[in-house]
Design a protein around this motif. Structure first.
Motif, PDB file in Angstrom:
ATOM      1  N   ARG A 395       0.695  -1.220   0.009  1.00  0.00           N
ATOM      2  CA  ARG A 395       0.160  -0.110   0.054  1.00  0.00           C
ATOM      3  C   ARG A 395       0.595   1.215   0.065  1.00  0.00           C
ATOM      4  O   ARG A 395       0.102   2.365   0.085  1.00  0.00           O
ATOM      5  N   ASP A 396       2.135   1.132  -0.145  1.00  0.00           N
ATOM      6  CA  ASP A 396       2.913   2.280  -0.248  1.00  0.00           C
ATOM      7  C   ASP A 396       4.332   1.865  -1.008  1.00  0.00           C
ATOM      8  O   ASP A 396       5.482   2.676  -0.422  1.00  0.00           O
ATOM      9  N   LEU A 397       4.392   1.291  -2.040  1.00  0.00           N
ATOM     10  CA  LEU A 397       5.504   0.851  -2.718  1.00  0.00           C
ATOM     11  C   LEU A 397       5.834   1.778  -3.863  1.00  0.00           C
ATOM     12  O   LEU A 397       5.876   1.413  -4.979  1.00  0.00           O
ATOM     13  N   HIS A 398       6.448   2.971  -3.391  1.00  0.00           N
ATOM     14  CA  HIS A 398       7.002   3.896  -4.011  1.00  0.00           C
ATOM     15  C   HIS A 398       8.202   3.728  -4.364  1.00  0.00           C
ATOM     16  O   HIS A 398       9.044   2.592  -3.695  1.00  0.00           O
ATOM     17  N   LEU A 399       9.187   4.118  -5.158  1.00  0.00           N
ATOM     18  CA  LEU A 399      10.589   3.817  -5.480  1.00  0.00           C
ATOM     19  C   LEU A 399      11.422   3.916  -4.186  1.00  0.00           C
ATOM     20  O   LEU A 399      12.501   3.279  -4.028  1.00  0.00           O
ATOM     21  N   GLY A 400      11.058   4.667  -3.250  1.00  0.00           N
ATOM     22  CA  GLY A 400      11.803   4.881  -2.156  1.00  0.00           C
ATOM     23  C   GLY A 400      11.652   3.652  -1.062  1.00  0.00           C
ATOM     24  O   GLY A 400      12.603   3.599  -0.291  1.00  0.00           O
ATOM     25  N   ASN A 401      10.787   2.806  -1.361  1.00  0.00           N
ATOM     26  CA  ASN A 401      10.396   1.676  -0.514  1.00  0.00           C
ATOM     27  C   ASN A 401      11.116   0.417  -1.206  1.00  0.00           C
ATOM     28  O   ASN A 401      10.425  -0.783  -0.797  1.00  0.00           O
ATOM     29  N   VAL A 402      11.820   0.412  -2.122  1.00  0.00           N
ATOM     30  CA  VAL A 402      12.732  -0.706  -2.738  1.00  0.00           C
ATOM     31  C   VAL A 402      13.920  -0.427  -2.697  1.00  0.00           C
ATOM     32  O   VAL A 402      14.409   0.378  -3.287  1.00  0.00           O
ATOM     33  N   CYS A 403      14.767  -1.262  -2.368  1.00  0.00           N
ATOM     34  CA  CYS A 403      16.269  -1.082  -2.131  1.00  0.00           C
ATOM     35  C   CYS A 403      16.752  -2.223  -3.089  1.00  0.00           C
ATOM     36  O   CYS A 403      16.252  -3.201  -3.336  1.00  0.00           O
ATOM     37  N   VAL A 404      17.991  -1.681  -3.425  1.00  0.00           N
ATOM     38  CA  VAL A 404      18.704  -2.656  -4.492  1.00  0.00           C
ATOM     39  C   VAL A 404      20.058  -2.653  -4.068  1.00  0.00           C
ATOM     40  O   VAL A 404      20.728  -1.647  -3.529  1.00  0.00           O
ATOM     41  N   LYS A 405      20.610  -3.779  -4.100  1.00  0.00           N
ATOM     42  CA  LYS A 405      21.951  -4.232  -3.528  1.00  0.00           C
ATOM     43  C   LYS A 405      22.637  -4.992  -4.684  1.00  0.00           C
ATOM     44  O   LYS A 405      21.929  -6.121  -5.305  1.00  0.00           O
TER      45      LYS A 405
END
Length: 633
Positions: A395-405
């Motif tokens: 319910r709040d999955l904008h790009l700031g709540n996805v992390c990449v490593k």
């Protein structure tokens, strides 16, 4: 001062005031205490001084002392002292009648510094003096006495009464008062959060912010890496020169405990008065922690470590990190923690400790379509697993709540033949994971999921089976974006709300219901944003222009002696060209797949076959865009 000295041989008492020159010395209140009352059992007397002889038999005394000592135990130390004193009382002091005649001589020898042998059994007790004209035969006995009394002293030490438990408990309470806030009202207020703690230190009570931060002082530097509407994220970076090899085992384990960790610091609503209408509530933090624990084992979700509750202002290390972030970044909007108008001195904070999941997607610099492909399907697969496991909605999955490593180095692109009879027809493999990137979904402050029924030692069985948040209390649906990207984000929030409130009822309890199509709405938002980045950053390979006419001089061989080296270089160059061509072809195929998925996610067309992220993953597996093992891992 009058001290009575008992003479067992004469059977009478004399006083020191009647015999002022008597050499028997008495411990007075002004005398300095001896370091060891049993140290000097016997000292050799001056030969000119009239002495006494021991009437008791040497062997009898030695035998009785040894038998008494061996029969006693450390717990019977006082009885042992009494027994030794009784044995010594049997030593008859001969020549008592000559005390008066020799008193002046004895007194003079004492003043000259000649030491008189004495036995002091207990502090502040009368010292018994034993002297001898011929010390030679009595030397073994006195040595034995010295050894026996030293043994008694050693046995008495363990028998000393230990400190009362109340005193020990008081000392522990003093230490805990320095670490924890002694406020039962505030502790009771945040007790639901404390019940979710994973360790005794965290679940015991509210910690002072500076005391909590000092645990990592000397090992790490604090750095702020992100900020959101409901909190800020900090990470701990090991100081230069600090490594596990240079530390002790205890400090090395402490270093490992904080290594690769991040801390999300969230201000809590006050229980009443100023600050009670803003910030995050205790119930919202509890729901987020429960979701962190629930989703921890699912690939693609954040790894949870601990929850802390602290009170006070930011410690210097965290305040310096905040100041540096505000000076170097353009997305610092939260109030300055050092200002009293921002937070009171007794502000409560919830600190969520998690493993570092890498960079935020909105700050990630893309270099290929392989990365875009892996990121999108990594998010979609994680949502599909969570839907099946816990009926989850983010319910709040904008790009700031996805992390990449970057977990692995990029892999080479491979292709396989579809048919051995037709060499011209080839197909590419699914190619998920070619970039080596790992995606992680974070921040479940607005999420919804079903919780299992379980009991904890600290709390009663869970009555609420659904963790959710009332989004109507958040100021997210009426906001207007400042640019195209932010407008698209605000429209996505409103589209999600329309999906939840599809029925005529306006009861906010509907946010508690399961509406998995909200995950598809956010996947559509992510994919559209990524596709636009592919166009803006020119990640999609362009078609190569046809080669021109070959030069007539292309067959001429150079006269250089290094012909073989140049030929090998040309072969390698051709291989690089082939690999580059194959990579471009593969990226073009993957980008076309993403565009197809984008069309499927046009939810305005009411595509009936898609009701959740799991349905989209099923279509991708059936179309061989993904392998079945990608979902099962």
């Amino acid at each position: 001062m009058v001290t009575l000295i008992e003479d067992p041989a004469a059977g009478q008492q004399t006083t020191t005031d009647q015999q002022p020159s008597h050499s028997l010395r008495t411990r007075t209140s002004s005398a300095k205490p001896k370091k060891n009352a049993l140290k000097n059992v016997y000292k050799k007397k001056n030969a000119s001084t009239t002495g006494t002889v021991l009437e008791a038999d040497e062997k009898d005394i030695k035998t009785k002392l040894i038998s008494t000592t061996s029969a006693s135990t450390p717990e019977d130390a006082e009885s042992l002292i009494d027994a030794v004193r009784e044995q010594l009382s049997q030593i008859a002091i001969q020549g008592s009648s000559s005390h008066k005649s020799n008193k002046n001589e004895r007194h003079e020898s004492t003043e000259e510094g000649n030491s008189c042998a004495s036995i002091s059994l207990l502090p502040d007790k009368t010292a018994y003096e034993v002297t001898d004209n011929d010390p030679t035969p009595t030397q073994p006995i006195t040595q034995q006495l010295d050894e026996q009394l030293k043994d008694i002293e050693e046995k008495r030490e363990p028998a000393k009464p230990s400190k009362p438990r109340a005193a020990t408990r008081q000392k522990g309470d003093t230490k805990s008062q320095q670490t924890y806030v002694n406020d039962q009202t505030r502790t009771s207020y945040v007790q639901p959060i404390l019940n979710e703690g994973m360790s005794t230190r965290s679940s015991r009570g509210i910690q002072h912010f500076d005391k909590w931060a000092n645990r990592a002082v000397g090992f790490f530097d604090v750095r702020k890496i992100a900020e959101g509407s409901y909190g800020e994220v900090y990470e701990l970076c090991a100081k230069d020169g600090v490594s596990k090899a240079s530390l002790s085992s205890s400090r090395s384990s402490k270093l490992q405990a904080y290594m690769d960790g991040v801390f999300k610091i969230v201000p809590l609503c006050a229980q009443r008065g100023p600050g009670s209408k803003k910030f995050t509530t205790v119930q919202e933090i509890v729901a987020e922690v429960q979701l962190l624990k629930l989703l921890d084992p699912i690939p693609g979700f954040a790894r949870f470590r601990e929850i802390h509750v602290v009170q006070g202002r930011f410690p210097p290390s965290y305040q310096d990190a905040w100041n540096l972030y505000s000076q170097t970044k353009d997305d610092c909007f939260n109030p300055d923690p050092s200002k009293k108008k921002s937070y009171p001195d007794n502000q409560l904070w919830a600190i969520l400790e998690m493993e570092n999941a890498g960079f935020e997607l909105e700050k990630f610099k893309f270099s290929s379509v392989f990365q875009v492909y892996d990121i999108f399907w990594g998010v979609a697969l994680a949502l599909a697993r969570a839907e099946q496991y816990a009926s989850f909605e983010h319910r709040d999955l904008h790009l700031g709540n996805v992390c990449v490593k970057q977990k692995q180095p990029p892999q080479k692109v491979v292709r396989r033949r579809k048919s051995s009879d037709d060499d011209a027809v080839v197909e590419f493999s699914a190619c998920l994971g070619t970039s080596g990137l790992e995606t992680t979904i974070i921040d479940y402050s607005l999420s919804r999921a079903e919780l299992p029924l379980y009991e904890t030692p600290e709390a009663a069985p869970t009555c609420e089976t659904v963790a959710w948040s009332d989004l109507e209390k958040k100021d997210i649906f009426d906001a207007v974006g400042r640019d195209e990207e932010e407008k698209f984000l605000r429209d996505t929030y409103r589209m999600m709300r329309s999906e939840v409130f599809s029925s005529p009822s306006s009861n906010t309890e509907q946010w508690k219901s399961y509406r998995p199509r909200t995950n598809l709405i956010w996947l559509s938002f992510i994919l559209t944003t990524l596709v636009n980045k592919c166009h803006s950053e020119k990640l999609v390979p362009t078609h190569r222009q046809p080669l021109g006419q070959r030069s007539a001089n292309s067959n001429l061989q150079p006269k250089s002696s290094n012909t073989k080296a140049k030929q090998a270089k040309n072969i390698k160059g051709k291989q690089d060209v082939e690999e580059s061509k194959l990579s471009d072809e593969m990226q073009q195929v993957l980008f076309e797949r993403l565009e197809t998925v984008q069309d499927l996610l046009e939810l305005e067309d009411e595509y009936e076959n898609l009701s959740c992220a799991g349905d989209l993953v099923a279509i991708a597996i059936g179309s061989q865009w993904l392998a079945e093992s990608d979902f099962l891992c």
